[in-house]
Design a protein around this motif. Sequence first.
Motif, mmCIF file in Angstrom:
data_model
loop_
_atom_site.group_PDB
_atom_site.id
_atom_site.type_symbol
_atom_site.label_atom_id
_atom_site.label_comp_id
_atom_site.label_asym_id
_atom_site.label_seq_id
_atom_site.Cartn_x
_atom_site.Cartn_y
_atom_site.Cartn_z
ATOM 1 N N ASN A 86 -52.191 35.652 -100.116
ATOM 2 C CA ASN A 86 -52.428 34.240 -99.785
ATOM 3 C C ASN A 86 -52.039 33.870 -98.362
ATOM 4 N N THR A 87 -51.298 34.741 -97.679
ATOM 5 C CA THR A 87 -50.750 34.390 -96.362
ATOM 6 C C THR A 87 -51.841 33.889 -95.411
ATOM 7 N N ARG A 88 -51.535 32.757 -94.777
ATOM 8 C CA ARG A 88 -52.479 32.236 -93.793
ATOM 9 C C ARG A 88 -52.143 32.827 -92.435
ATOM 10 N N PRO B 208 -57.744 19.583 -87.098
ATOM 11 C CA PRO B 208 -56.783 18.558 -86.687
ATOM 12 C C PRO B 208 -56.237 18.795 -85.282
ATOM 13 N N ILE C 10 -53.234 25.554 -85.571
ATOM 14 C CA ILE C 10 -52.000 25.382 -86.341
ATOM 15 C C ILE C 10 -52.093 26.079 -87.699
ATOM 16 N N CYS D 293 -53.852 25.698 -90.403
ATOM 17 C CA CYS D 293 -53.763 24.850 -91.589
ATOM 18 C C CYS D 293 -54.818 25.234 -92.612
ATOM 19 N N GLN E 203 -61.628 25.884 -95.444
ATOM 20 C CA GLN E 203 -61.985 25.149 -96.655
ATOM 21 C C GLN E 203 -63.279 24.356 -96.490
ATOM 22 N N TYR F 204 -50.358 37.395 -88.591
ATOM 23 C CA TYR F 204 -50.363 36.276 -87.653
ATOM 24 C C TYR F 204 -50.987 36.707 -86.328
ATOM 25 N N TYR G 64 -52.500 17.232 -92.591
ATOM 26 C CA TYR G 64 -51.876 18.357 -91.880
ATOM 27 C C TYR G 64 -50.944 17.875 -90.785
ATOM 28 N N ARG H 165 -46.303 17.887 -90.763
ATOM 29 C CA ARG H 165 -45.488 18.377 -89.655
ATOM 30 C C ARG H 165 -44.463 17.362 -89.177
ATOM 31 N N THR I 109 -48.559 29.613 -101.494
ATOM 32 C CA THR I 109 -49.289 28.677 -100.652
ATOM 33 C C THR I 109 -49.854 29.315 -99.392
ATOM 34 N N GLY I 110 -49.239 30.405 -98.936
ATOM 35 C CA GLY I 110 -49.718 31.048 -97.723
ATOM 36 C C GLY I 110 -48.870 30.740 -96.509
ATOM 37 N N GLY I 111 -47.945 29.796 -96.624
ATOM 38 C CA GLY I 111 -47.077 29.490 -95.488
ATOM 39 C C GLY I 111 -45.630 29.462 -95.930
ATOM 40 N N ILE J 234 -44.752 25.384 -93.495
ATOM 41 C CA ILE J 234 -45.804 24.377 -93.624
ATOM 42 C C ILE J 234 -46.807 24.932 -94.625
ATOM 43 N N PHE J 235 -47.008 24.213 -95.742
ATOM 44 C CA PHE J 235 -47.754 24.819 -96.846
ATOM 45 C C PHE J 235 -49.239 24.491 -96.837
ATOM 46 N N SER J 236 -49.592 23.283 -96.383
ATOM 47 C CA SER J 236 -51.010 22.877 -96.323
ATOM 48 C C SER J 236 -51.749 23.109 -97.633
ATOM 49 N N TRP K 181 -55.163 22.443 -102.999
ATOM 50 C CA TRP K 181 -56.143 23.445 -102.578
ATOM 51 C C TRP K 181 -56.027 24.722 -103.392
ATOM 52 N N LYS K 182 -54.781 25.090 -103.724
ATOM 53 C CA LYS K 182 -54.583 26.405 -104.346
ATOM 54 C C LYS K 182 -53.964 26.273 -105.727
#
Lengths: 120, 359
Positions: A33-35, A56, A77, A79, A84, A97, B59, B63, B143-145, B148-150, B158-159
């Motif tokens: 899931n890591t962004r 954004p 950032i 997000c 999506q 990253y 978003y 922050r 969440t992937g973060g 900051i989870f977004s 979303w998830k």
Amino acid sequence: MAFNVIGKTVMKSLFGKPATAMYPVIKNEFYPNTRGNIQVDMEKCIYCGICGRRCPAGAIEVSKPDKKWEIDRTRCIVCNFCVQVCPKNCLSTERHYTSPMTDKSNRISTFFGQTVQEDA
Amino acid sequence: MGERTIIPFGPQHPVLPEPLHLDLILEDEKVVGAVPSIGFVHRGLEKLVEKRDFHEMMYVIERVCGICSFIHGQGYVQTIEGIFDLEIPDRAKFLRTIWAELSRVHSHLLWLGLMADAYGFESLFMHCWRVREKILDIFEETTGGRVIFSVCKVGGVWKDIDNETLKKIVEVLNVVEQESKDLTNVFIKDFTVQKRTRGVGVLTYQEAIDVGAVGPTLRGSGVAMDLRKLGYAAYGELDFEPIVEKDGDCYARTLVRAREIYQSIDLIRQCVSKIPDGEIDVKVKGFPKGEYVSRLEQPRGQVVYYARANGTKYLERFRVRTPTFANIPALLKMLPGCDLADVPLLALTIDPCISCTER
């Protein structure tokens, strides 16, 4: 009682595995899931520019005439909003990253779509 | 009576990484008064609603703060959903509750670590943060973060978290609970630690109400007020009681936060056992019109959101009243009468988050 806890903690700290990883020899594992870095599949992209308008941070720029998709990695950032909202699902996040950079001129990644060869 | 001296505390101070400035009025070693000033890290995020569409704004609002980032996002979307009069699916409500409670656990562990660091107990600080790392890993996995989870959006999340991962979360939390017990026992039972915290900075029941303190600062003074009892998100279906301590000193506030870690872990267990299957979001059509106020309980206390929309994609006005802003008057009430050496400790017990306060 207190000595028990102290003793246990001391023994754990002395003989146990360290809480930190020995970077850079052992690298941290990322989750599915890591962004991370935003990637684009130029074959699917239709240059609609929704990602750029919805960002954004204003990091993405899309140009339909040039078939160009551009992202400023230092502004992004991460997000995931572009991923999506993309109607063609051509954007995705990688599981690592953005790597640090020493030169600011490298901050913009540009991708070009295939230009259709017109017959003369 | 000694001569009065004014000593500046902050904006750069070894104990507080954030810029809170206090002008301390001292008589010898005793503090007799304090004048606060804030405004060093103002970013103007509230003004940005006029330039960013209300979906994107989520978003930005996340922050506002790096520690309660999820609850800021949740509060914002809850306000917008309030304007739309939108009912989100139950599963989304439970997921939001799980993430919010995980935020509380990690925020309180972080605070306990900082507290230990404030009186020079550095190894305890590191152990608190080591335990907290497990919670951050859960966040990254789901969440992937890490910070900051977004994952919140207007109309749901979303998830989704699948049931296997939910079980895994509970298993990790069992370990966290066991390890936190050793840590919080030091804060609760250790003689030396109690010497620093007991009877210091007393805020009485009446004072806490008069200055409008919120969160653990208020509950540490014996006022049983917890906004989760309002039943927003899935809290209405969960069984819990606000944690209250009577003394109103540093020790009581530490105890409230230490006990809230276990309460939050218990709430997550309840959520995992009660979470229904189904959708995680509903489609949002059109633009918001109207105004709404929503209140939530953050790890630091009550946070208030106000939004006014005029039927375009940009909001007209948005306002956040963060818990630290409400707790600064409480800090000023605690300071007179304490020693200069106790000031950093007292400033910490309100769990100040200056970047929240100034947005």
